[in-house]
Design a protein around this motif. Structure first.
Motif, PDB file in Angstrom:
ATOM      1  N   THR A  92      66.402  19.550  78.480  1.00 21.40           N
ATOM      2  CA  THR A  92      67.277  19.522  77.305  1.00 21.40           C
ATOM      3  C   THR A  92      66.513  19.808  76.022  1.00 21.40           C
ATOM      4  OG1 THR A  92      68.795  17.957  78.352  1.00 21.40           O
ATOM      5  CG2 THR A  92      68.833  18.056  75.961  1.00 21.40           C
ATOM      6  N   LEU A 136      67.666  22.712  73.335  1.00 21.75           N
ATOM      7  CA  LEU A 136      68.125  22.398  71.984  1.00 21.75           C
ATOM      8  C   LEU A 136      67.459  23.253  70.905  1.00 21.75           C
ATOM      9  CD1 LEU A 136      68.252  18.479  72.123  1.00 21.75           C
ATOM     10  CD2 LEU A 136      70.208  20.023  71.880  1.00 21.75           C
ATOM     11  N   PHE A 149      69.507  25.676  68.812  1.00 17.50           N
ATOM     12  CA  PHE A 149      70.486  24.999  67.956  1.00 17.50           C
ATOM     13  C   PHE A 149      69.814  24.380  66.732  1.00 17.50           C
ATOM     14  CE2 PHE A 149      72.284  25.149  72.203  1.00 17.50           C
ATOM     15  CZ  PHE A 149      73.548  25.671  71.951  1.00 17.50           C
ATOM     16  N   GLU A 200      71.283  25.608  63.294  1.00 20.17           N
ATOM     17  CA  GLU A 200      71.985  24.645  62.433  1.00 20.17           C
ATOM     18  C   GLU A 200      71.122  24.086  61.313  1.00 20.17           C
ATOM     19  OE1 GLU A 200      74.412  21.606  64.142  1.00 20.17           O
ATOM     20  OE2 GLU A 200      74.854  22.771  65.947  1.00 20.17           O
ATOM     21  N   GLY A 231      70.435  14.538  67.536  1.00 17.43           N
ATOM     22  CA  GLY A 231      71.230  15.323  66.599  1.00 17.43           C
ATOM     23  C   GLY A 231      71.984  14.522  65.559  1.00 17.43           C
ATOM     24  N   VAL A 270      73.687  21.194  77.620  1.00 21.22           N
ATOM     25  CA  VAL A 270      73.588  21.444  76.177  1.00 21.22           C
ATOM     26  C   VAL A 270      74.677  22.400  75.726  1.00 21.22           C
ATOM     27  CG1 VAL A 270      72.138  22.452  74.376  1.00 21.22           C
ATOM     28  CG2 VAL A 270      71.135  20.893  76.048  1.00 21.22           C
ATOM     29  N   ILE A 312      76.623  20.599  72.972  1.00 22.64           N
ATOM     30  CA  ILE A 312      76.163  20.999  71.642  1.00 22.64           C
ATOM     31  C   ILE A 312      76.832  22.286  71.170  1.00 22.64           C
ATOM     32  CG2 ILE A 312      74.145  21.448  70.197  1.00 22.64           C
ATOM     33  CD1 ILE A 312      74.293  18.635  71.400  1.00 22.64           C
ATOM     34  N   LEU A 346      75.181  19.700  66.875  1.00 26.87           N
ATOM     35  CA  LEU A 346      74.154  18.701  67.114  1.00 26.87           C
ATOM     36  C   LEU A 346      74.683  17.274  66.943  1.00 26.87           C
ATOM     37  CD1 LEU A 346      71.078  20.413  65.394  1.00 26.87           C
ATOM     38  CD2 LEU A 346      71.365  19.951  67.838  1.00 26.87           C
ATOM     39  N   SER A 387      75.412  15.085  69.997  1.00 22.95           N
ATOM     40  CA  SER A 387      74.312  14.768  70.917  1.00 22.95           C
ATOM     41  C   SER A 387      74.427  13.404  71.601  1.00 22.95           C
ATOM     42  CB  SER A 387      72.972  14.876  70.184  1.00 22.95           C
ATOM     43  OG  SER A 387      72.840  13.879  69.189  1.00 22.95           O
TER      44      SER A 387
END
Length: 407
Positions: A28, A32, A35, A39, A93, A152, A156, A161, A164
């Motif tokens: 994971t 992530l 992202f 983000e 997140g 994810v 997500i 996020l 999470s």
């Protein structure tokens, strides 16, 4: 199926599923990264620093948990560490603070670190010494890695996020599976067997094996951290192209681990491991230089090369250190695997300064170094040649003075 095989099957299956629920959090972290970049506008170096947070602390503390596992039976650590791993990643997140994110990811890494040495000892007890059963236990972890991008993407990619906390669900399931499995396993025999083993520990061979696993880890973590972004860049397929590339890299573990056990039974563990390292060299080169959809083919080949030796590393390490199974597991499943994350910030910095393609080029040569370290090893328990004997550690002078405390 014989009764003893049926007896082992249930707990090993539960432990394998629990292992999947833990290792999903290792996969994971890398999933992530895109992202965090999208983000929060993190640079690649900053995003790879989060990967480092999960890897570095885990790599340091996991051998310590292995030493503890050799001294005391701690099966209760399995469900507790599983929950810690999930809560840490589930918190990644909820805050925009980079420091907070790095901290909770590091806490997750500690949970994962605490799980593996104790779980490997429990799995060995449940397996009754069967390498095949240990392979199934390892397969669970690889399946967890493979499903991480899908988890994810489901959580997500749809909720951002801030969603999470939903990532904690696998940890809760895994904790329940661990508790059920532990009720069916007598963990005492594996501890006594390890403590009273008379076979000597071959630290020299174990060190070479560990060095090779570090090489494997650097390549695997490097690809895990950047293959998603690289696939988007090379193929222009957006999130779907990146998620698919990462999924192919991870799902190969399910096939590679099973194939590794079968091939080792026919050709021997070390021959298979060496061949896998050699396969990884052209596979990574293809990822870096071959354009178009063929990228996925080379990712699959690299996945096979990286995963075929995975369970074989564990059993080889345990057989090189038969009196320190927990320590061996802490190093082969922890330190040497996690330390690959140390290289990811350097790759990220190089990618920021040049390009992702340039940053991935060094990964082509590293499996060759791993093969070089493996080339002189012999199977544990097989008498080495005269030249090899002179290079190995001297055996204990007085067998009656063997330390049976497990330390």
């Amino acid at each position: 199926m014989a009764p003893d095989q049926k007896t082992r099957l249930g707990p090993i299956t539960l432990l394998s599923l629990g292992h999947a629920c833990v290792d999903v959090y290792q996969g994971t972290v890398a999933a992530l990264v895109p992202f965090f970049v999208a983000e929060r506008a993190y640079t690649l170096a900053a995003a790879s620093g989060i990967v480092l947070a999960a890897s570095l602390l885990s790599s340091v503390v996991q051998p310590l948990f292995g030493i503890l596992a050799d001294r005391w039976v701690m099966p209760w650590l399995l469900p507790i560490s599983t929950v810690i791993g999930g809560v840490g990643l589930g918190s990644a997140g909820v805050s925009d603070s980079y420091v907070f994110t790095v901290t909770v990811v590091a806490v997750s890494g500690i949970g994962v670190a605490a799980y593996h040495p104790a779980a490997a000892r429990v799995a060995r007890a449940a397996a009754g010494g069967s390498h095949t059963a240990m392979g199934w236990f390892s397969l669970g972890g690889n399946v967890g890695f493979a499903t991480a991008p899908l988890l994810v993407a489901a959580v997500i990619a749809t909720g951002g996020l801030r969603a999470s906390p939903w990532l904690v669900v696998p940890a809760l399931v895994g904790a329940v599976l661990c508790v059920v499995a532990l009720r069916r396993i007598d963990t005492t025999p594996v501890t006594k067997a390890a403590d009273h083993a008379v076979a000597r520990d071959d630290w020299r061979s174990f060190s070479k094996l560990s060095g090779a696993i570090v090489c494997r880890s650097i390549v695997f973590v490097g690809l895990s951290a950047f293959i998603s972004l690289y696939a988007r860049e090379r193929l222009g397929g957006g999130d779907a192209a990146g998620t698919l590339a990462l999924f192919v890299l991870y799902v190969g573990g399910a096939f590679g681990t099973v194939a590794g056990g079968a091939l080792a039974g026919r050709f021997g563990r070390l021959r298979v491991v060496r061949a896998a390292y050699l396969l990884t060299i052209p596979a990574v080169a293809g990822i870096v230089f071959v354009p178009g959809p063929l990228l996925y083919v080379f990712v699959a080949c690299a996945s096979a090369g990286l995963y075929v030796p995975f369970s074989l590393h564990i059993t080889l390490g345990q057989d090189y250190l038969p009196r320190r199974i927990g320590t061996s597991s802490g190093i082969t499943l922890g330190l040497t695997v996690s330390i690959g994350g140390v290289a990811s910030p350097f790759l990220g910095t190089l990618a920021d300064a040049t390009s992702l393609q340039t940053a991935l080029i060094p990964l082509i040569a590293i499996p060759a170094l791993g093969w070089f370290l493996l080339r002189t090893l012999v199977e544990p328990g097989v008498a080495p040649s005269a030249e090899e004997s002179s290079a190995l550690e001297r055996p204990l002078a007085d067998p009656d003075r063997i330390d049976t405390s497990g330390r």
